[in-house]
Design a protein around this motif. Sequence first.
Motif, PDB file in Angstrom:
ATOM      1  N   PRO A 145       0.895  -1.099  -0.050  1.00  0.00           N
ATOM      2  CA  PRO A 145       0.416   0.236  -0.426  1.00  0.00           C
ATOM      3  C   PRO A 145       0.407   1.207  -0.094  1.00  0.00           C
ATOM      4  O   PRO A 145       1.702   0.972   0.604  1.00  0.00           O
ATOM      5  CB  PRO A 145      -0.575   0.019   1.287  1.00  0.00           C
ATOM      6  CG  PRO A 145      -0.135  -0.690   2.066  1.00  0.00           C
ATOM      7  CD  PRO A 145       1.067  -1.918   2.011  1.00  0.00           C
ATOM      8  N   LEU A 146       0.116   2.671  -0.518  1.00  0.00           N
ATOM      9  CA  LEU A 146       0.700   3.783  -0.315  1.00  0.00           C
ATOM     10  C   LEU A 146       0.481   3.657   0.911  1.00  0.00           C
ATOM     11  O   LEU A 146      -0.658   4.410   1.842  1.00  0.00           O
ATOM     12  CB  LEU A 146       0.145   4.860  -1.182  1.00  0.00           C
ATOM     13  CG  LEU A 146       0.321   5.923  -0.722  1.00  0.00           C
ATOM     14  CD1 LEU A 146       2.053   6.304  -0.874  1.00  0.00           C
ATOM     15  CD2 LEU A 146      -0.526   6.632  -1.929  1.00  0.00           C
ATOM     16  N   PRO A 147       1.841   4.868   1.656  1.00  0.00           N
ATOM     17  CA  PRO A 147       1.790   5.175   3.275  1.00  0.00           C
ATOM     18  C   PRO A 147       0.827   6.714   3.466  1.00  0.00           C
ATOM     19  O   PRO A 147       1.580   7.183   2.762  1.00  0.00           O
ATOM     20  CB  PRO A 147       2.854   4.832   4.122  1.00  0.00           C
ATOM     21  CG  PRO A 147       3.735   5.315   2.752  1.00  0.00           C
ATOM     22  CD  PRO A 147       2.915   4.310   1.729  1.00  0.00           C
ATOM     23  N   ALA A 174       6.850   8.258  -5.117  1.00  0.00           N
ATOM     24  CA  ALA A 174       7.609   7.255  -5.015  1.00  0.00           C
ATOM     25  C   ALA A 174       7.571   5.674  -5.623  1.00  0.00           C
ATOM     26  O   ALA A 174       6.680   5.804  -6.347  1.00  0.00           O
ATOM     27  CB  ALA A 174       7.103   6.369  -3.256  1.00  0.00           C
ATOM     28  N   GLY A 175       8.540   5.521  -5.734  1.00  0.00           N
ATOM     29  CA  GLY A 175       8.567   3.964  -6.694  1.00  0.00           C
ATOM     30  C   GLY A 175       8.602   2.920  -5.942  1.00  0.00           C
ATOM     31  O   GLY A 175       8.424   1.709  -6.269  1.00  0.00           O
ATOM     32  N   SER A 176       8.950   2.908  -4.386  1.00  0.00           N
ATOM     33  CA  SER A 176       9.068   1.513  -3.563  1.00  0.00           C
ATOM     34  C   SER A 176       7.799   2.201  -2.748  1.00  0.00           C
ATOM     35  O   SER A 176       8.440   3.811  -1.799  1.00  0.00           O
ATOM     36  CB  SER A 176       9.904   1.213  -3.778  1.00  0.00           C
ATOM     37  OG  SER A 176      11.189   1.509  -2.839  1.00  0.00           O
ATOM     38  N   PRO A 235       6.481  21.096  -3.195  1.00  0.00           N
ATOM     39  CA  PRO A 235       4.967  19.819  -2.944  1.00  0.00           C
ATOM     40  C   PRO A 235       4.414  19.426  -3.771  1.00  0.00           C
ATOM     41  O   PRO A 235       4.337  20.929  -4.516  1.00  0.00           O
ATOM     42  CB  PRO A 235       4.364  21.384  -2.094  1.00  0.00           C
ATOM     43  CG  PRO A 235       5.269  21.959  -1.412  1.00  0.00           C
ATOM     44  CD  PRO A 235       7.068  21.278  -2.330  1.00  0.00           C
ATOM     45  N   GLY A 236       2.987  18.947  -3.675  1.00  0.00           N
ATOM     46  CA  GLY A 236       2.432  18.515  -4.885  1.00  0.00           C
ATOM     47  C   GLY A 236       3.314  17.496  -6.061  1.00  0.00           C
ATOM     48  O   GLY A 236       2.463  17.355  -7.019  1.00  0.00           O
ATOM     49  N   GLU A 237       4.543  17.387  -6.283  1.00  0.00           N
ATOM     50  CA  GLU A 237       4.986  16.668  -7.114  1.00  0.00           C
ATOM     51  C   GLU A 237       4.861  15.296  -6.822  1.00  0.00           C
ATOM     52  O   GLU A 237       3.865  14.128  -6.812  1.00  0.00           O
ATOM     53  CB  GLU A 237       6.656  17.540  -7.515  1.00  0.00           C
ATOM     54  CG  GLU A 237       6.062  18.067  -8.502  1.00  0.00           C
ATOM     55  CD  GLU A 237       6.989  18.605  -9.263  1.00  0.00           C
ATOM     56  OE1 GLU A 237       8.937  17.922  -9.126  1.00  0.00           O
ATOM     57  OE2 GLU A 237       7.044  19.550  -9.825  1.00  0.00           O
ATOM     58  N   ARG A 238       6.153  15.050  -6.161  1.00  0.00           N
ATOM     59  CA  ARG A 238       6.105  13.675  -4.810  1.00  0.00           C
ATOM     60  C   ARG A 238       5.395  13.714  -3.994  1.00  0.00           C
ATOM     61  O   ARG A 238       4.922  12.436  -3.662  1.00  0.00           O
ATOM     62  CB  ARG A 238       7.513  12.433  -4.769  1.00  0.00           C
ATOM     63  CG  ARG A 238       8.260  12.544  -6.044  1.00  0.00           C
ATOM     64  CD  ARG A 238       9.195  11.587  -5.464  1.00  0.00           C
ATOM     65  NE  ARG A 238      10.188  12.084  -4.763  1.00  0.00           N
ATOM     66  CZ  ARG A 238      11.311  11.381  -4.236  1.00  0.00           C
ATOM     67  NH1 ARG A 238      11.616  10.285  -4.975  1.00  0.00           N
ATOM     68  NH2 ARG A 238      12.528  11.772  -3.565  1.00  0.00           N
ATOM     69  N   VAL A 239       5.407  14.844  -3.159  1.00  0.00           N
ATOM     70  CA  VAL A 239       4.490  14.185  -2.056  1.00  0.00           C
ATOM     71  C   VAL A 239       3.609  15.432  -1.985  1.00  0.00           C
ATOM     72  O   VAL A 239       3.183  16.425  -2.586  1.00  0.00           O
ATOM     73  CB  VAL A 239       5.618  15.242  -0.812  1.00  0.00           C
ATOM     74  CG1 VAL A 239       4.824  15.254   0.747  1.00  0.00           C
ATOM     75  CG2 VAL A 239       7.072  14.563  -0.658  1.00  0.00           C
ATOM     76  N   VAL A 240       1.994  14.772  -1.451  1.00  0.00           N
ATOM     77  CA  VAL A 240       0.906  15.922  -0.991  1.00  0.00           C
ATOM     78  C   VAL A 240       0.444  15.747   0.397  1.00  0.00           C
ATOM     79  O   VAL A 240       1.535  14.677   1.123  1.00  0.00           O
ATOM     80  CB  VAL A 240      -0.098  14.801  -1.842  1.00  0.00           C
ATOM     81  CG1 VAL A 240       0.431  14.628  -3.307  1.00  0.00           C
ATOM     82  CG2 VAL A 240      -0.403  13.826  -1.332  1.00  0.00           C
ATOM     83  N   VAL A 419       1.439   0.644  -4.631  1.00  0.00           N
ATOM     84  CA  VAL A 419       0.950   0.386  -5.676  1.00  0.00           C
ATOM     85  C   VAL A 419       1.325   1.671  -5.826  1.00  0.00           C
ATOM     86  O   VAL A 419       0.359   2.079  -7.088  1.00  0.00           O
ATOM     87  CB  VAL A 419      -0.805   0.583  -5.047  1.00  0.00           C
ATOM     88  CG1 VAL A 419      -0.934  -1.109  -4.576  1.00  0.00           C
ATOM     89  CG2 VAL A 419      -0.382   1.694  -3.341  1.00  0.00           C
ATOM     90  N   GLY A 420       2.478   3.187  -5.380  1.00  0.00           N
ATOM     91  CA  GLY A 420       2.617   4.173  -5.918  1.00  0.00           C
ATOM     92  C   GLY A 420       1.599   4.888  -5.967  1.00  0.00           C
ATOM     93  O   GLY A 420       0.610   4.756  -4.806  1.00  0.00           O
ATOM     94  N   GLY A 421       1.411   6.037  -6.805  1.00  0.00           N
ATOM     95  CA  GLY A 421       0.020   6.650  -7.034  1.00  0.00           C
ATOM     96  C   GLY A 421      -1.466   5.806  -7.316  1.00  0.00           C
ATOM     97  O   GLY A 421      -2.017   7.001  -7.285  1.00  0.00           O
ATOM     98  N   ALA A 422      -1.390   4.777  -7.537  1.00  0.00           N
ATOM     99  CA  ALA A 422      -2.599   4.527  -8.030  1.00  0.00           C
ATOM    100  C   ALA A 422      -3.800   4.570  -7.513  1.00  0.00           C
ATOM    101  O   ALA A 422      -5.080   5.187  -8.084  1.00  0.00           O
ATOM    102  CB  ALA A 422      -2.478   2.922  -8.328  1.00  0.00           C
ATOM    103  N   PRO A 423      -3.787   4.508  -6.158  1.00  0.00           N
ATOM    104  CA  PRO A 423      -5.104   5.130  -5.607  1.00  0.00           C
ATOM    105  C   PRO A 423      -5.023   6.220  -5.259  1.00  0.00           C
ATOM    106  O   PRO A 423      -6.646   6.754  -4.942  1.00  0.00           O
ATOM    107  CB  PRO A 423      -4.485   4.662  -3.828  1.00  0.00           C
ATOM    108  CG  PRO A 423      -3.418   3.709  -3.744  1.00  0.00           C
ATOM    109  CD  PRO A 423      -2.640   4.438  -5.443  1.00  0.00           C
ATOM    110  N   LEU A 424      -4.486   7.496  -5.356  1.00  0.00           N
ATOM    111  CA  LEU A 424      -4.785   8.886  -5.656  1.00  0.00           C
ATOM    112  C   LEU A 424      -4.679   9.128  -7.234  1.00  0.00           C
ATOM    113  O   LEU A 424      -5.429  10.701  -7.616  1.00  0.00           O
ATOM    114  CB  LEU A 424      -3.902   9.823  -5.002  1.00  0.00           C
ATOM    115  CG  LEU A 424      -3.625   9.374  -3.945  1.00  0.00           C
ATOM    116  CD1 LEU A 424      -2.808  10.144  -3.718  1.00  0.00           C
ATOM    117  CD2 LEU A 424      -4.940   9.722  -2.950  1.00  0.00           C
TER     118      LEU A 424
END
Length: 437
Positions: A145-147, A174-176, A235-240, A419-424
């Motif tokens: 999961p995405l933490p 993130a890639g992992s 902010p808003g790129e890899r991290v939200v 899953v990376g960004g898949a949930p979002l």
Amino acid sequence: MTTEIKSLQARRVWDSRGNPTVEVTVELEGGARGRAIAPAGASRGTREAVDLRDGGSRLRGLDVQEALTNVNGKIAAALNGLNAEDQAGVDAALIALDGTPLKSALGGNAMVATSLAVLHAAADAAGAPLWKHVAQTYQGTASIPLPEIQIFGGGAHAGRRVDVQDFMVMVPGAGSFDEALEVTAEIYAAAGAIMSQKGRSVGVADEGGWWPVFDSNEEALETLVAAIEAAGEKPGERVVISLDIAASEFAEDGRYRLALEDRTLSSDEMIAMLGSWINSYPIASIEDPLAEDDRAGMCAFTKAYGDRVQIIGDDYLVTNAKLVAAAAEDRACNAVLIKVNQAGTVSESVETLAAAWTAGYRGIVSARSGETEDVSISHLSVGLNAGQLKVGSFTRSERMAKWNECLRIQDELGENAFVGGAPLVDTWWGKGRTAGA
């Protein structure tokens, strides 16, 4: 291996707040064993399963001797001889034995520890790690999961020093799982350094996030953005950002009392304030933006912002499949928090996640503020293919045990299972980052 339940043993153990809680060990006829511990929440929905506490003056009324007696007596008698591989049957027997809407007869703490312990015992009998047993039992595809990780803790988790309960980050870029934790570690450290520089570092809240010493709720958001930047991220790129408003905790008679700012808002004004934050900060997820009894507010908020942010029902949905179905019909929320102790059994939690998927909602498996070394939810989030995991902060061993367990599972499944960004994908972050960035 013979998988009939042979015996149950309950013992009193202690959670991360130093409060008593229930641990249950289940032994099967073939020798397999399972063990689990009930967590406890400070911010609780009125419709969730209730813990059975002894009351009185001893241990502040929080002892669990009656719950232990129920496990060792009534529950053991009802479950002995049942097949641990039949999780649904075991949980149905627990629910029937209790016979109350909120598990108040046996105690939600007694029931959830028992239900999870049976799941562990069945996995042990199968010779499989819990995540794999869960995936095989519920015919799911396992994923890492995405933490969702707390940086500042507020609300009921921090003496209500700020009104908003959790200021969190996610790293969908993130890639992992390991990379997500590394980025979060840098942000957490940067936030602590900023607090120290401002002379506002006074320790940590219940879940390990920095204790919030701010003059307004929005100052926490400003500081979180500064911490993300100080960690070398945009902010808003890899991290939200993700927020748990836990609005029920400061709502009364249809109004919202922001004690830190000494002002009271109507439901519409609350929606407008949160909307202004969405427009100003890289927020991809908001939990319980309105109170659990503010149906009109939840519907209005979802209508206004549901195509831009993940809107999670926690107190509003209390891991209840029927409430998820009703919310979907109302078009309130677009995601549900899954807390096994909120439902009371594993089966009810799985049913709720299934109802979420039927409704097109996302699912987030979550810990509670009163936690232990038990890592069941790490395995559940993986084996149920939930996509997201919310545990608390990046400090305190009861939190890190769960993050570290996901790293071990990732070693088995491989980084491609993250899953990376898949949930979002259905938030602004997954639509080209055109809003809130």
